[in-house]
Write a protein that holds these residues in place. Sequence first.
Motif, PDB file in Angstrom:
ATOM      1  N   ASP A 186       1.075  -1.138  -0.077  1.00 35.71           N
ATOM      2  CA  ASP A 186       0.120   0.029  -0.073  1.00 35.71           C
ATOM      3  C   ASP A 186       0.929   1.141  -0.007  1.00 35.71           C
ATOM      4  O   ASP A 186       2.013   1.123   0.288  1.00 35.71           O
ATOM      5  N   ALA A 187       0.446   2.395  -0.210  1.00 33.71           N
ATOM      6  CA  ALA A 187       0.975   3.701  -0.532  1.00 33.71           C
ATOM      7  C   ALA A 187       1.572   4.174   0.718  1.00 33.71           C
ATOM      8  O   ALA A 187       0.728   4.956   1.615  1.00 33.71           O
ATOM      9  N   VAL A 188       3.058   3.958   1.212  1.00 33.24           N
ATOM     10  CA  VAL A 188       3.473   4.587   2.303  1.00 33.24           C
ATOM     11  C   VAL A 188       4.055   5.670   1.684  1.00 33.24           C
ATOM     12  O   VAL A 188       4.838   5.941   0.902  1.00 33.24           O
ATOM     13  N   ASP A 189       4.031   6.940   2.672  1.00 28.94           N
ATOM     14  CA  ASP A 189       4.698   8.068   2.215  1.00 28.94           C
ATOM     15  C   ASP A 189       5.839   8.093   2.759  1.00 28.94           C
ATOM     16  O   ASP A 189       6.837   8.800   1.867  1.00 28.94           O
ATOM     17  N   PHE A 190       6.356   7.754   4.038  1.00 28.91           N
ATOM     18  CA  PHE A 190       7.757   7.812   4.432  1.00 28.91           C
ATOM     19  C   PHE A 190       8.106   6.470   4.872  1.00 28.91           C
ATOM     20  O   PHE A 190       7.477   6.049   5.843  1.00 28.91           O
ATOM     21  N   SER A 191       9.222   5.702   4.548  1.00 29.05           N
ATOM     22  CA  SER A 191       9.585   4.675   5.240  1.00 29.05           C
ATOM     23  C   SER A 191      10.034   4.982   6.785  1.00 29.05           C
ATOM     24  O   SER A 191      10.345   6.310   6.979  1.00 29.05           O
ATOM     25  N   THR A 192       9.961   4.127   7.594  1.00 31.16           N
ATOM     26  CA  THR A 192      10.283   4.351   9.034  1.00 31.16           C
ATOM     27  C   THR A 192      11.068   3.025   9.482  1.00 31.16           C
ATOM     28  O   THR A 192      10.888   1.838   8.792  1.00 31.16           O
ATOM     29  N   GLY A 193      11.809   3.144  10.671  1.00 30.90           N
ATOM     30  CA  GLY A 193      12.317   1.968  11.065  1.00 30.90           C
ATOM     31  C   GLY A 193      13.402   2.082  11.937  1.00 30.90           C
ATOM     32  O   GLY A 193      13.535   1.644  13.451  1.00 30.90           O
ATOM     33  N   SER A 194      14.405   3.081  11.447  1.00 29.73           N
ATOM     34  CA  SER A 194      15.537   3.474  12.437  1.00 29.73           C
ATOM     35  C   SER A 194      15.030   4.704  13.026  1.00 29.73           C
ATOM     36  O   SER A 194      14.637   5.620  12.401  1.00 29.73           O
ATOM     37  N   VAL A 195      14.602   4.484  14.377  1.00 32.02           N
ATOM     38  CA  VAL A 195      13.917   5.347  14.847  1.00 32.02           C
ATOM     39  C   VAL A 195      14.500   6.982  14.771  1.00 32.02           C
ATOM     40  O   VAL A 195      15.889   6.968  14.732  1.00 32.02           O
ATOM     41  N   GLY A 196      13.882   8.059  14.815  1.00 36.32           N
ATOM     42  CA  GLY A 196      14.227   9.427  14.630  1.00 36.32           C
ATOM     43  C   GLY A 196      14.174   9.894  13.167  1.00 36.32           C
ATOM     44  O   GLY A 196      13.902  11.167  12.674  1.00 36.32           O
ATOM     45  N   LEU A 197      14.793   8.815  12.143  1.00 39.34           N
ATOM     46  CA  LEU A 197      14.677   9.379  10.868  1.00 39.34           C
ATOM     47  C   LEU A 197      13.476   9.728  10.103  1.00 39.34           C
ATOM     48  O   LEU A 197      13.232  10.582   9.580  1.00 39.34           O
ATOM     49  N   GLY A 198      12.523   8.291  10.087  1.00 42.35           N
ATOM     50  CA  GLY A 198      11.337   8.750   9.717  1.00 42.35           C
ATOM     51  C   GLY A 198      10.472   9.839  10.169  1.00 42.35           C
ATOM     52  O   GLY A 198       9.731  10.590   9.516  1.00 42.35           O
ATOM     53  N   ALA A 199      10.739  10.173  11.426  1.00 45.79           N
ATOM     54  CA  ALA A 199       9.958  11.050  12.253  1.00 45.79           C
ATOM     55  C   ALA A 199      10.556  12.459  11.555  1.00 45.79           C
ATOM     56  O   ALA A 199       9.609  13.316  11.546  1.00 45.79           O
ATOM     57  N   ALA A 200      11.852  12.620  11.290  1.00 46.39           N
ATOM     58  CA  ALA A 200      12.381  13.885  10.852  1.00 46.39           C
ATOM     59  C   ALA A 200      11.961  14.106   9.253  1.00 46.39           C
ATOM     60  O   ALA A 200      11.906  15.275   8.838  1.00 46.39           O
ATOM     61  N   ALA A 201      11.912  13.072   8.668  1.00 45.09           N
ATOM     62  CA  ALA A 201      11.725  12.979   7.190  1.00 45.09           C
ATOM     63  C   ALA A 201      10.518  14.103   6.949  1.00 45.09           C
ATOM     64  O   ALA A 201      10.824  14.757   5.794  1.00 45.09           O
TER      65      ALA A 201
END
Length: 785
Positions: free
Chosen positions: A112-127
Amino acid sequence: MDEHDLDVLDEIQRRVLWLATRIVDAANHDRGAGDGVKVGGHQASSASLVTAMTALWFAHLDAEDRVAVKPHASPVFHAIQYLLGNLDRSYLPRLRARGGLQSYPSRTKDPDAVDFSTGSVGLGAAAPLFAAVTRRYVDAHFGARPHSRFVALIGDAELDEGNIWEAVADPATTGLGNVMWVVDFNRQSLDRVVPGVRIDQWRGQFEAAGWHVVEVKYGRRLAEAYDRPGGAALRDWIDAMPNEQYQSLFGLTGPALRKQFLDGAPEGIAALIADVSDADLGPLVTDLGGHDLAALLDAYAQCDAVTDRPSVVFAYTVKGWGLPIAGNPRNHSALLTGEQVDALRAAQGLTRNTEWDRLDPASPAGIRAGQRREALSRAPRERALGVAVPQATNVRANKPISTQEVFGRVLVDLARDPQVGRYLVTTAPDVATSTNLAGFINKTGVFAPTAQRSWSEDRMLRWTESPEGQHIELGISEMNLFLLLGQLGLAWDLSGQPLLPVGTVYDPFVLRGLDAFLYGTYSGARFVVAGTPSGVTLAPEGGAHQSTITASVGLELPGVTFVEPAYAASLDWLLCDAFGHIAGTTPAAPTAVPAEDGAYYFRLSTRPVDQAPFEAARNRLGDAVLRRQVLAGAYRLVDAHQAYPHLADAPTVQLAASGAVLPEVLAAAAELADEGVAAHVVDVTSLDRLYRAWQRTLRQGVRTATVPSVPGALRSAFADRVPVVTVHDAASHAMAWLGSAVAAPAVPLGVDEFGQSGSVHDLYDLHDLLPGSIVNAALAALSLR
Ligand SMILES: Cc1ncc(C[n+]2csc(CCOP(=O)(O)OP(=O)(O)O)c2C)c(N)n1
Ligand SMILES: [Mg+2]
């Protein structure tokens, strides 16, 4: 929103909670046990965000809005996409299965359409913050796009990551009124209840950086209790209670709960709750705003109303909300038992037959889901820029010149190109001028949302800041550099405008931003980054700035093509080719590896290098052949049999090298000729492309059980079974595989120790990179035959 709508949303969030919980449960309990490695998944972390996410997707968001979802809430995201009709039911039991739902939201791997990958905490948050920086740039240069809000759903412990604060503090991210972060403030991390009360410190940090802060602390029950006589004292007590004590309430009931709640409380609190029954006390004191739909929607609206700065909402939540593991300090990876899942299913009014059903389309909840699906649908975006990038800028160099300087010149030249120029955007973490971006900046200016008055005149560098500028200057944060490059490289999708992004960074500090580099490229971003200067060749600049493992990093990173040219024309070709690929207009070569569809990492140097040997090779091979070989990864800079015909029958070696060390290698070849050894010199322009070509043929052989062929790039530059010396201003390991690739003994020379300051000659001496050592290495390689 009226009570009826809130009831509908509440019904939807109950179903979201059920599906998210069951998705994790099915992954762990419905599939075969497999290989004994735990499957995992995070029911408690997911539950914590169910209300905030239901409020977003089923009430607040518009089609153009973009959201980053905390990694451990991926089951909630997929449950919502499923209820909206955007995800096939077959995926639901396939969390963490091959080809199924990814463990954490992934732009490139999820169905499905994910706008921002996340996983390594902090990075997806700032993206999303950098996506908003990108949007501001796109709007200023190419006309306003339809309004988007950039939202991040962040775990509270994610705020411990330094990159969060680097992003918040950077002047480039200020004033972005279309950004909203929602902090899932459940006061728990992975290991523990977060000690003390940190909200005041965090609030202060956000406010000091100019953010608008909203707290959604209490639900309606507690709010009503506070309004009663004496309620203020109750509120003060709950506010002052340490996280550890508050969290301990979740596991308790009856008198034990009352006792724990009152432990340390000022006089009078006991009386205030005397009329609350044991059964009501738990729901009252744990009634937090992050599970109150109306309170959250109101907070989101408050953020919309503040348009001159980013907003952050601290949503007080319960980790494991609505589940038997709620608030348990050890609940991070806890899984509900089969009986607990059965009870949850029954409480939903579902059976084994209906448990995966969507909302009844005729029910108010189903109707709402249908409406929201319509409201949130968005047309796909065009990834290709569709402009023709020239094959070369024909940069001229009459005297020795460094690759760093050539890089700057090629960019200036491309900035003048009527097709390409306007799409170039550069960025650097306070090293723009020392990495030769000054020419580009002089030509295009520095980006600022509004024109800034210049207070000083410098004829060498015109630092003119305006909305027309094409350089985005960052503070010294390599994390921010790669986060911004990642978002500039996704502008085609997130802002409807493909760009040609370029970043520069001192090569050793690529490692400082490495996780964000990986983040951007794994997200599918396309950009150029120059690591410069690199290696020990920046010699007097000092040991602390010497990069040695970056070549291996570039070679090994998927989605990144690593190049390290030595000569002006080769860099010119490689850079133009990279832009062609990023623009999507240069067709991939028939031999291109599919992975080559991402970022380009140029490892450069400040050492001026004589261009005559390259011109000689150009005369020998012709432009077309040479260009093809340079792009493929290697060419023969000196063909020993042509240069030294009298050595036709002499012992032969091949000296393979990348970048700044080529002058020493050429000198070594000449010395070897004097000693009766024929030495080919191979300039390896892209170790990465060469390696991948080799790997591809090997893997093909492995998979089909056939004899692997030798890839063209290796065949044209190298001679079979002739001993090899590799020479590199980088860890010797990066090139050592070349021996295997040509089926011959190899002696790899490189930098395998921490460095120190000195002249180039001193340091090449220290690391055995001078011609004398290369000659000895060649003799050693011959002796190993
Ligand atoms: C960079 C990084 N370090 C460590 C982890 C492992 N990890 C995953 S979740 C987590 C704790 C997260 O706590 P919080 O952000 O509060 O999320 P919650 O589960 O409480 O919602 C940790 C340490 C990770 N995913 N990324
Ligand atoms: Mg937490």
